[in-house]
Motif scaffolding. Structure first.
Motif, mmCIF file in Angstrom:
data_model
loop_
_atom_site.group_PDB
_atom_site.id
_atom_site.type_symbol
_atom_site.label_atom_id
_atom_site.label_comp_id
_atom_site.label_asym_id
_atom_site.label_seq_id
_atom_site.Cartn_x
_atom_site.Cartn_y
_atom_site.Cartn_z
ATOM 1 N N GLN A 127 -5.867 -1.766 -3.864
ATOM 2 C CA GLN A 127 -7.342 -1.770 -3.865
ATOM 3 C C GLN A 127 -7.934 -0.443 -3.412
ATOM 4 O O GLN A 127 -9.146 -0.338 -3.242
ATOM 5 C CB GLN A 127 -7.855 -2.893 -2.952
ATOM 6 C CG GLN A 127 -7.402 -4.283 -3.380
ATOM 7 C CD GLN A 127 -7.750 -5.351 -2.332
ATOM 8 O OE1 GLN A 127 -8.701 -5.189 -1.564
ATOM 9 N NE2 GLN A 127 -6.985 -6.415 -2.280
ATOM 10 N N ASN A 128 -7.100 0.557 -3.186
ATOM 11 C CA ASN A 128 -7.574 1.864 -2.740
ATOM 12 C C ASN A 128 -8.371 1.775 -1.437
ATOM 13 O O ASN A 128 -9.348 2.474 -1.248
ATOM 14 C CB ASN A 128 -8.433 2.497 -3.860
ATOM 15 C CG ASN A 128 -8.625 3.997 -3.655
ATOM 16 O OD1 ASN A 128 -7.894 4.638 -2.880
ATOM 17 N ND2 ASN A 128 -9.635 4.567 -4.305
ATOM 18 N N LEU A 147 -14.853 4.867 3.578
ATOM 19 C CA LEU A 147 -14.255 5.644 2.490
ATOM 20 C C LEU A 147 -13.023 4.926 1.929
ATOM 21 O O LEU A 147 -12.350 4.189 2.636
ATOM 22 C CB LEU A 147 -13.809 7.015 2.996
ATOM 23 C CG LEU A 147 -14.852 7.991 3.541
ATOM 24 C CD1 LEU A 147 -14.236 9.374 3.669
ATOM 25 C CD2 LEU A 147 -16.096 8.044 2.685
ATOM 26 N N SER A 148 -12.724 5.208 0.680
ATOM 27 C CA SER A 148 -11.501 4.681 0.078
ATOM 28 C C SER A 148 -10.322 5.556 0.519
ATOM 29 O O SER A 148 -10.515 6.625 1.119
ATOM 30 C CB SER A 148 -11.624 4.708 -1.447
ATOM 31 O OG SER A 148 -11.664 6.052 -1.874
ATOM 32 N N CYS A 149 -9.135 5.113 0.162
ATOM 33 C CA CYS A 149 -7.921 5.872 0.493
ATOM 34 C C CYS A 149 -7.984 7.263 -0.155
ATOM 35 O O CYS A 149 -7.706 8.280 0.499
ATOM 36 C CB CYS A 149 -6.718 5.077 -0.005
ATOM 37 S SG CYS A 149 -5.123 5.824 0.295
ATOM 38 N N THR A 150 -8.362 7.329 -1.414
ATOM 39 C CA THR A 150 -8.404 8.633 -2.094
ATOM 40 C C THR A 150 -9.539 9.513 -1.554
ATOM 41 O O THR A 150 -9.377 10.727 -1.434
ATOM 42 C CB THR A 150 -8.567 8.469 -3.627
ATOM 43 O OG1 THR A 150 -9.559 7.479 -3.882
ATOM 44 C CG2 THR A 150 -7.274 8.037 -4.279
ATOM 45 N N GLU A 151 -10.679 8.905 -1.192
ATOM 46 C CA GLU A 151 -11.777 9.712 -0.619
ATOM 47 C C GLU A 151 -11.381 10.286 0.741
ATOM 48 O O GLU A 151 -11.693 11.431 1.070
ATOM 49 C CB GLU A 151 -13.038 8.852 -0.467
ATOM 50 C CG GLU A 151 -13.724 8.546 -1.784
ATOM 51 C CD GLU A 151 -14.789 7.442 -1.675
ATOM 52 O OE1 GLU A 151 -15.651 7.384 -2.567
ATOM 53 O OE2 GLU A 151 -14.742 6.635 -0.714
ATOM 54 N N ILE A 165 0.820 -1.221 0.000
ATOM 55 C CA ILE A 165 0.000 0.000 0.000
ATOM 56 C C ILE A 165 0.850 1.267 0.000
ATOM 57 O O ILE A 165 0.303 2.379 -0.057
ATOM 58 C CB ILE A 165 -0.957 0.048 1.226
ATOM 59 C CG1 ILE A 165 -0.160 -0.015 2.545
ATOM 60 C CG2 ILE A 165 -1.991 -1.075 1.149
ATOM 61 C CD1 ILE A 165 -1.003 0.225 3.780
ATOM 62 N N GLY A 166 2.190 1.125 0.088
ATOM 63 C CA GLY A 166 3.081 2.288 0.161
ATOM 64 C C GLY A 166 2.757 3.381 -0.859
ATOM 65 O O GLY A 166 2.544 4.541 -0.491
ATOM 66 N N SER A 223 0.937 8.820 -2.043
ATOM 67 C CA SER A 223 0.225 9.752 -2.933
ATOM 68 C C SER A 223 -0.737 10.612 -2.132
ATOM 69 O O SER A 223 -0.874 11.815 -2.382
ATOM 70 C CB SER A 223 -0.627 9.019 -3.967
ATOM 71 O OG SER A 223 0.151 8.256 -4.781
ATOM 72 N N GLY A 224 -1.429 9.987 -1.175
ATOM 73 C CA GLY A 224 -2.364 10.741 -0.338
ATOM 74 C C GLY A 224 -1.647 11.854 0.416
ATOM 75 O O GLY A 224 -2.078 13.021 0.421
#
Ligand code: IPM
Ligand code: MG
Length: 356
Positions: free
Chosen positions: A289-290, A343-347, A12-13, A18-19
């Motif tokens: 998988q976000n 929520l997803s990682c990007t959300e 997941i790095g 990116s987040g």
């Protein structure tokens, strides 16, 4: 322009880094600061590309920058490689090459996450707000190790060794940290058995007495500390400990806050350059998988803004945005109760940016 080297690593790095980068860009824009980012490989991805977990160009890029943000390294694909080729070597090698002998791991229970804490509510309600000060470039993780033949068969050994200098400098960091907090250091060791712990006690007490008379220092055996952390964690302010004990106790402390996905860390040396990373691993089961919780990495970026880049107002803004995100009830899978929306990682990252 501050130069940041990114080491996303494995699993997941890349997603969580990116987040954190998105949050840094957003907070920079808001305060008129800009950052340049260079991405390099370390860990499993570096093994795949170059045959080595820590290529020289990665070390050089980190040395050439103002600070380093790391995701996580490792995964089952590389677990059977010989010791010198394991992804973890990259992490230990970077810490050592950059002279990062201090690891700060704050663990704080957010009021909004009380229900995610694994302890009884009456214990959790007393609050948890501690900082683990872990020695990071000495002890058994860096000591002599090997295998040897004995009449009884093959034997393997690892060595715990600490010098006076190593204990002095990490004690100073712990006492300085305590000074800015509640003034209390608990030094954790195994002095009833280990000679290295007995030296640790002698030296840490001398440094505290001579240089930090305003700081209160007490000793605790590591087995007792493991118990006290789940019995009454509100008693701790700063925990000062060795590399291995700090590794173990910081994972334990993270669970008290609800999820290991929330905990940031800062690795520091004598200068301002540091390496910042969440304390969790590469979580190969959910990689790509976000779904990962980006908050540990976002909070690590906040620590970078504070400790390496001298941008405390930006660090405050990021930490407050994370506070608000959690108190508004936004959750990734690791901290969501059954009825809560996940929520997803990007959300989750966007939710923090919206609250900056
Ligand atoms: C950590 C990790 C590392 C450590 C491993 C992956 C080498 O567990 O940062 O806590 O033990 O330091
Ligand atoms: Mg660990």
């Amino acid at each position: 322009m501050r130069r940041i080297t990114l080491v996303p690593g494995d699993g997941i790095g890349p997603e969580i880094v990116s987040g954190a980068v998105a949050v840094m860009k957003a907070v920079g824009e808001k305060f008129g600061e800009s950052f340049s980012f260079t991405t390099v490989d370390a860990g499993g991805c570096a093994i795949d590309r170059t045959g080595k977990p820590l290529p020289e160009e990665t070390v050089q890029a980190c040395l050439d920058s103002d600070s380093v943000l790391l995701g996580a390294v490792g995964g089952p694909r590389w677990d059977t490689l010989p010791a010198h080729l394991r992804p973890e070597k990259a992490l230990l090698g970077l810490r050592s090459a950059l002279g990062l002998y201090t690891n700060l791991r704050p663990a704080r229970l957010y009021p909004a996450l009380l229900s995610a804490c694994t302890l009884r509510p009456d214990i959790a309600l007393k609050g948890i707000d501690l900082v683990m000060v872990r020695e990071l470039t000495g002890g058994i993780y860096f000591g002599e190790r090997g295998r040897r033949e004995t009449p009884g068969g093959t034997e393997a050994f690892d060595t715990e060794a600490y010098s006076v200098m190593e204990i002095e400098r990490i004690t100073r960091v712990a006492c300085q940290t305590a000074r800015k907090r509640r003034g209390q250091v608990t030094s954790v060791d195994k002095a009833n058995v280990l000679e290295s712990s007995r030296l640790w006690r002698e030296v840490s007490h001398r440094v505290a007495r001579e240089e930090f008379p305003d700081v209160e220092i007490r000793d605790m055996l590591v087995d007792n500390c493991a118990m006290q952390l789940v019995r009454n964690p509100s008693q701790f302010d700063v925990i000062l400990t060795s590399n291995m004990f700090g590794d173990i106790l910081s994972d334990e402390a993270s669970q008290l806050t609800g999820s290991i996905g929330l905990l940031p860390s800062a690795s520091l040396g004598d200068g301002s350059r540091g390496m910042y990373e969440p304390i969790h691993g590469s979580a190969p089961d959910i990689a790509g998988q976000n779904r990962a919780n980006p908050l540990g990495t976002i909070l690590s970026a906040a620590m970078m803004l504070r400790y390496s880049l001298d941008l405390a107002p930006l660090a405050d803004a990021v930490e407050q945005a994370v506070d608000r995100t959690l108190s508004d009830g936004l959750r990734t899978g690791d901290i969501a109760a059954q009825s809560e929306t996940v929520l997803s990682c990007t959300e989750m990252t966007q939710a923090v940016i919206d609250r900056l």
